[in-house]
Write a protein that holds these residues in place. Structure first.
Motif, mmCIF file in Angstrom:
data_model
loop_
_atom_site.group_PDB
_atom_site.id
_atom_site.type_symbol
_atom_site.label_atom_id
_atom_site.label_comp_id
_atom_site.label_asym_id
_atom_site.label_seq_id
_atom_site.Cartn_x
_atom_site.Cartn_y
_atom_site.Cartn_z
ATOM 1 N N LEU A 1 2.465 62.769 -7.932
ATOM 2 C CA LEU A 1 3.241 61.643 -7.434
ATOM 3 C C LEU A 1 4.608 61.653 -8.110
ATOM 4 C CD1 LEU A 1 0.660 58.724 -7.248
ATOM 5 C CD2 LEU A 1 1.338 60.368 -5.488
ATOM 6 N N VAL A 2 5.630 61.435 -7.308
ATOM 7 C CA VAL A 2 7.017 61.430 -7.758
ATOM 8 C C VAL A 2 7.627 60.105 -7.308
ATOM 9 C CG1 VAL A 2 9.277 62.553 -7.461
ATOM 10 C CG2 VAL A 2 7.199 63.948 -7.629
ATOM 11 N N THR A 3 8.415 59.482 -8.177
ATOM 12 C CA THR A 3 9.097 58.247 -7.796
ATOM 13 C C THR A 3 10.585 58.504 -7.647
ATOM 14 O OG1 THR A 3 9.431 57.546 -10.098
ATOM 15 C CG2 THR A 3 7.412 56.807 -9.010
ATOM 16 N N ARG A 4 11.221 57.628 -6.916
ATOM 17 C CA ARG A 4 12.671 57.652 -6.760
ATOM 18 C C ARG A 4 13.091 56.309 -6.188
ATOM 19 N NH1 ARG A 4 15.846 60.982 -4.509
ATOM 20 N NH2 ARG A 4 17.227 59.264 -4.078
ATOM 21 N N TYR A 5 14.379 56.052 -6.214
ATOM 22 C CA TYR A 5 14.883 54.835 -5.590
ATOM 23 C C TYR A 5 15.762 55.213 -4.413
ATOM 24 C CZ TYR A 5 19.633 55.534 -7.209
ATOM 25 O OH TYR A 5 20.887 56.051 -7.389
ATOM 26 N N VAL A 6 15.915 54.268 -3.515
ATOM 27 C CA VAL A 6 16.866 54.383 -2.409
ATOM 28 C C VAL A 6 17.571 53.034 -2.279
ATOM 29 C CG1 VAL A 6 15.624 56.166 -1.121
ATOM 30 C CG2 VAL A 6 15.104 53.753 -0.698
ATOM 31 N N ARG A 7 18.686 53.014 -1.633
ATOM 32 C CA ARG A 7 19.398 51.762 -1.382
ATOM 33 C C ARG A 7 18.620 50.953 -0.340
ATOM 34 N NH1 ARG A 7 21.551 51.737 -5.858
ATOM 35 N NH2 ARG A 7 23.256 53.154 -6.261
ATOM 36 N N ALA A 8 19.008 49.719 -0.139
ATOM 37 C CA ALA A 8 18.314 48.827 0.797
ATOM 38 C C ALA A 8 18.249 49.409 2.214
ATOM 39 C CB ALA A 8 18.981 47.456 0.815
ATOM 40 N N ASP A 9 19.256 50.207 2.581
ATOM 41 C CA ASP A 9 19.268 50.811 3.929
ATOM 42 C C ASP A 9 18.536 52.146 3.981
ATOM 43 O OD1 ASP A 9 21.020 52.520 2.625
ATOM 44 O OD2 ASP A 9 22.710 52.158 3.971
ATOM 45 N N MET A 10 17.780 52.467 2.915
ATOM 46 C CA MET A 10 16.962 53.683 2.817
ATOM 47 C C MET A 10 17.779 54.946 2.604
ATOM 48 S SD MET A 10 13.945 52.508 2.765
ATOM 49 C CE MET A 10 13.020 54.035 2.779
ATOM 50 N N THR A 11 19.047 54.822 2.195
ATOM 51 C CA THR A 11 19.858 56.006 1.936
ATOM 52 C C THR A 11 19.854 56.338 0.449
ATOM 53 O OG1 THR A 11 21.895 54.716 1.736
ATOM 54 C CG2 THR A 11 21.385 55.670 3.916
ATOM 55 N N ASN B 1 20.503 70.428 -2.659
ATOM 56 C CA ASN B 1 19.714 71.278 -1.768
ATOM 57 C C ASN B 1 18.222 71.030 -1.892
ATOM 58 O OD1 ASN B 1 22.234 73.326 -2.657
ATOM 59 N ND2 ASN B 1 21.904 72.930 -0.484
ATOM 60 N N GLY B 2 17.835 69.775 -1.753
ATOM 61 C CA GLY B 2 16.425 69.421 -1.785
ATOM 62 C C GLY B 2 16.252 67.928 -1.943
ATOM 63 N N LEU B 3 15.004 67.505 -2.028
ATOM 64 C CA LEU B 3 14.658 66.117 -2.289
ATOM 65 C C LEU B 3 14.464 65.977 -3.790
ATOM 66 C CD1 LEU B 3 12.047 65.821 0.592
ATOM 67 C CD2 LEU B 3 14.460 65.170 0.661
ATOM 68 N N HIS B 4 14.790 64.832 -4.360
ATOM 69 C CA HIS B 4 14.769 64.659 -5.813
ATOM 70 C C HIS B 4 14.027 63.397 -6.224
ATOM 71 C CE1 HIS B 4 18.154 67.324 -5.039
ATOM 72 N NE2 HIS B 4 18.065 67.730 -6.293
ATOM 73 N N GLY B 5 13.498 63.397 -7.448
ATOM 74 C CA GLY B 5 12.827 62.221 -7.987
ATOM 75 C C GLY B 5 12.352 62.483 -9.396
ATOM 76 N N TRP B 6 11.490 61.574 -9.894
ATOM 77 C CA TRP B 6 10.959 61.655 -11.242
ATOM 78 C C TRP B 6 9.469 61.941 -11.174
ATOM 79 C CZ3 TRP B 6 14.086 57.091 -10.306
ATOM 80 C CH2 TRP B 6 15.403 57.234 -10.762
ATOM 81 N N SER B 7 9.062 63.102 -11.659
ATOM 82 C CA SER B 7 7.655 63.505 -11.625
ATOM 83 C C SER B 7 6.812 62.537 -12.452
ATOM 84 C CB SER B 7 7.504 64.930 -12.165
ATOM 85 O OG SER B 7 6.164 65.342 -12.066
ATOM 86 N N GLY B 8 5.782 62.006 -11.829
ATOM 87 C CA GLY B 8 4.927 61.044 -12.508
ATOM 88 C C GLY B 8 5.628 59.744 -12.838
ATOM 89 N N GLY B 9 6.818 59.530 -12.287
ATOM 90 C CA GLY B 9 7.586 58.324 -12.554
ATOM 91 C C GLY B 9 8.338 58.353 -13.866
ATOM 92 N N LYS B 10 8.419 59.525 -14.499
ATOM 93 C CA LYS B 10 9.063 59.640 -15.815
ATOM 94 C C LYS B 10 10.195 60.655 -15.751
ATOM 95 C CE LYS B 10 4.740 58.588 -18.059
ATOM 96 N NZ LYS B 10 3.695 59.019 -18.938
ATOM 97 N N GLY B 11 11.190 60.445 -16.601
ATOM 98 C CA GLY B 11 12.297 61.393 -16.648
ATOM 99 C C GLY B 11 13.557 60.710 -17.126
ATOM 100 N N ASP B 12 14.700 61.238 -16.743
ATOM 101 C CA ASP B 12 16.005 60.751 -17.162
ATOM 102 C C ASP B 12 16.500 59.733 -16.134
ATOM 103 O OD1 ASP B 12 18.597 60.297 -17.912
ATOM 104 O OD2 ASP B 12 19.209 62.399 -17.847
ATOM 105 N N ALA B 13 16.477 58.468 -16.499
ATOM 106 C CA ALA B 13 16.884 57.402 -15.584
ATOM 107 C C ALA B 13 18.389 57.206 -15.517
ATOM 108 C CB ALA B 13 16.213 56.098 -15.997
#
Length: 182
Positions: free
Chosen positions: A23-33, A59-71
């Motif tokens: 599971l990977v987490t990430r944020y998006v803006r309110a308009d899903m961008t 060149n890809g999709l990005h996020g935080w693996s396991g919900g952890k990383g550099d915020a």
């Protein structure tokens, strides 16, 4: 007239169903961008149309693996949504603080409190970026967060019953490290 912003490409529903996943987490803006105008779906499969299997951001999709990383890459704004996506572990490229991948399935879209509950129910509990915490009477809240202006990690501690911190209320820290209701 065509929309100049990149759009999410729908991946086959079985994109990650037959392999070990993370599971990977990430944020998006309110308009899903996200960065560059890429528009995420609220649920289901998605694929990067510009995928390159390089150990470089982009060149890809990005996020935080396991919900952890550099915020430090996240500049939280009111209305931001948190996503939890499922990614084939073998397709993840570690970028030291975040990860990138070619495809995933969006499992959760909503606020930080819901993301924390979703991740927690699946065994991901400590140090979630964008996470929230709550405690009962006499409890203590501990937040580890990244202070962008000083380029360092910080810890904020709040005690239930002091400084207006109430039991059973969901809290988060803001960009200054102040404990605020989630």
């Amino acid at each position: 007239m065509s929309d100049p912003k990149p759009r999410a490409k729908r991946a086959p529903k079985s994109a990650v169903a037959t392999t070990e996943t993370v599971l990977v987490t990430r944020y998006v803006r309110a308009d899903m961008t996200a960065y560059g105008g890429f528009r995420w779906p609220e649920s289901g499969p998605v694929e990067a149309t510009d995928w390159k299997a390089t150990k470089q951001c982009g060149n890809g999709l990005h996020g935080w693996s396991g919900g952890k990383g550099d915020a430090s890459a996240w500049s939280r704004k009111d209305g931001d949504k948190m996503l939890v996506v499922e990614v084939a572990k073998a397709e993840i490229i570690d970028l030291e603080g975040k990860v990138k991948f070619p495809r995933c399935v969006v499992l959760y879209c909503g606020d930080a409190a819901g993301m924390s509950a979703f991740m927690g129910a699946r065994g991901y509990t400590a140090g979630l970026i964008g996470g929230v915490a709550t405690a009962g009477p006499g409890g203590v809240l501990v937040f580890r967060w990244y202070q962008v202006s000083r380029d360092r990690w910080r810890v904020t501690i709040a005690t239930i019953g002091e400084d207006g911190i109430a039991p059973g209320v969901k809290y988060r820290v803001d960009e200054n490290g102040s404990v605020v209701p989630a």
